[in-house]
Enzyme design. Sequence first.
Site, short mmCIF file in Angstrom:
data_model
loop_
_atom_site.label_atom_id
_atom_site.label_comp_id
_atom_site.label_asym_id
_atom_site.label_seq_id
_atom_site.Cartn_x
_atom_site.Cartn_y
_atom_site.Cartn_z
CD1 TRP A 551 4.50 -94.50 50.57
CD2 TRP A 551 4.24 -95.85 48.79
NE1 TRP A 551 5.32 -94.04 49.57
CE2 TRP A 551 5.18 -94.84 48.46
CE3 TRP A 551 3.91 -96.79 47.83
CZ2 TRP A 551 5.80 -94.76 47.22
CZ3 TRP A 551 4.52 -96.72 46.58
CH2 TRP A 551 5.45 -95.72 46.29
CG HIS A 552 2.42 -101.93 52.00
ND1 HIS A 552 2.93 -103.06 51.36
CD2 HIS A 552 1.80 -101.20 51.02
CE1 HIS A 552 2.64 -102.99 50.06
NE2 HIS A 552 1.96 -101.88 49.84
CE1 TYR A 553 0.51 -94.69 56.39
CE2 TYR A 553 2.53 -94.64 55.11
CZ TYR A 553 1.26 -94.16 55.37
OH TYR A 553 0.75 -93.13 54.62
#
Length: 625
Positions: A551-553
Amino acid sequence: MCIYREKKVATAISRNCSLSVPISMALIGAAIFKFLFSSLLWIITLHISLTKGKENYGQYRYPFIKPASSFSPLPSSSLNGGDKPYDYIIVGGGTAGCPLAATLSQNFSVLLLERGGTPFANPNVTFMRNFHISLADTSPSSASQMFISTDGVINSRARILGGATSINAGFYTRASSSFIRNVRWDSKLVQESYSWIEKQIVHRPVLRPWQRAVRDGLLEIGISPFNGFTYGHKYGTKVGGTIFDRFGRRHTAAELLASANPKKIHVLVHATVLKIVFDTTGKTPRAVGVIFKDENGKQHEAFISKGPRSEVIVSSGAIGSPQLLLHSGIGPKTDLEKWKIPVVLDNEFVGKDMSDNPMNSIFVPANRPVQQSLIQTVGITKLGVYIEASSGFGQSSDSIHWDHGIVSAEIGQLSTIPPKQRKYEAIQSYRKRKKNLPHEAFMGGFVLEKIANPLSKGQISLLNTNIDDNPLITFNYFSHPSDLQRCVDGIRVVEKILRSEHFTNFSKCDKKTVEKLLNMSIHANVNLIPKHINDTKSLEQFCKDTVITIWHYHGGCHTDKVVNRDYKVLGVEKLRVIDGSTFTDSPGTNPQATVLMLGRYMGVKILRERLGRETGDNESAFIGD
């Protein structure tokens, strides 16, 4: 008083109609009953009111947080705002939006609009043991909104006050000094802003056994030195901070609103912004307000003041911010015209160059019960990969078998498998594998490797004109050969950890080969990508087939392409984007610390600039902590 009135009435009736004494006494008795009944109703009403007040406090906590349906628009006679419009409207009460709003409210009026609810009375958000439940919940009221990229990777975006800090793994670590130099931030203000966050919501973790084993394994294989507990980004092995306290209770960005000026801030939850409103009568489009809908679907308008320094600030995250710009008419002209969205500004870069740091994990059974732990230990290698770990689950046996709704095979969301191959047998096999996430997870954990600064790029485009729906998202994982090679290097580092003496003392690695562990990871069915028979023989194929997200987009509103270095949208007045959508790379091993910092940092910068212009003293204008 009631009894006295009834006595007078009874006496008058008795005299005029010759009624008997028993009738008079009956009327008096009725009056007493009426009094007692009214008193009882008052007590019940008071109890309900107090109970509701407690519930509202638990849900909203601060008096300035209210549901969107309570919005009373400030007087506005035109698009330019009315007598008392807001100095700032912030769209998105997330990781950056909350500290930004709290800071700006010290001197100016702020309206903060959040599309989700609050985290304060939500046990799936608050407690670490429920971490997985929150992500698995696909209901419309969930704190996380699940989406599947066109790559076939299952992902989530926050839909709650506090943003990603309400649904993530809690790890807190700062960006590297080189990152701060590259984005040209004021290093002194950066340090002050980090500290402001850390004093309020960040904790030193209680290191769990699984995390200690990974730490010792990292050091044994040469990921050194050991930097101890630190927020800093340093090569070697370290223990970082966390937003979970020692009781496993989460502290989100929403708690930073406690630092806001309650007289100058309004926070509305369940307020979904549909579009930004522009005045296009001049040479340059100018943001003047927003249109949003409340939890009942009713639309409202809110405006900023006529002053030259009032602004609409978009802080809706790496997915939400470019999506809102597109819905508002800022983006590639051909894409906007496709959906009949009036073009405010033709900018080909909106939604482009999206990146997500690809992650791959290996499940490792342990030889003893394992406590739940999220990210605490990290290995920062010189290979361009980070090594992290998690263990155990806090869920019940029911939640492990959660039906994942929109990602269930029954409704045809196997996006990378051609429809003709989605036969009943294949669907049932998929469901069975998914539901067979092993109870062994209670007796083991995962070792994760994540690519730092991926070179593979993707994009966001609109799927329809409904702002509630996810846009079409592509990350193109491993499309750049350098990313794939670094993944292979990272898996080899994990293999060494699994074979290390410190780790084998804790795990069952002495009884299972690494290839079997790789097979277990493949069969966990972590994404919707078709698997290959040589997954465990070719690490390149293993990387491609088992890629997941952490979830580090980021990206989609890059500096110098969509916004300038002050995060003002190019070609538009009175509009900024302040969040992770402006990042070219994800800062540090985990970005939440820097996104939190950015909200505070830019809030202070804006205040200093605005107050400095008004007072003539740019440095000392900002007052307060």
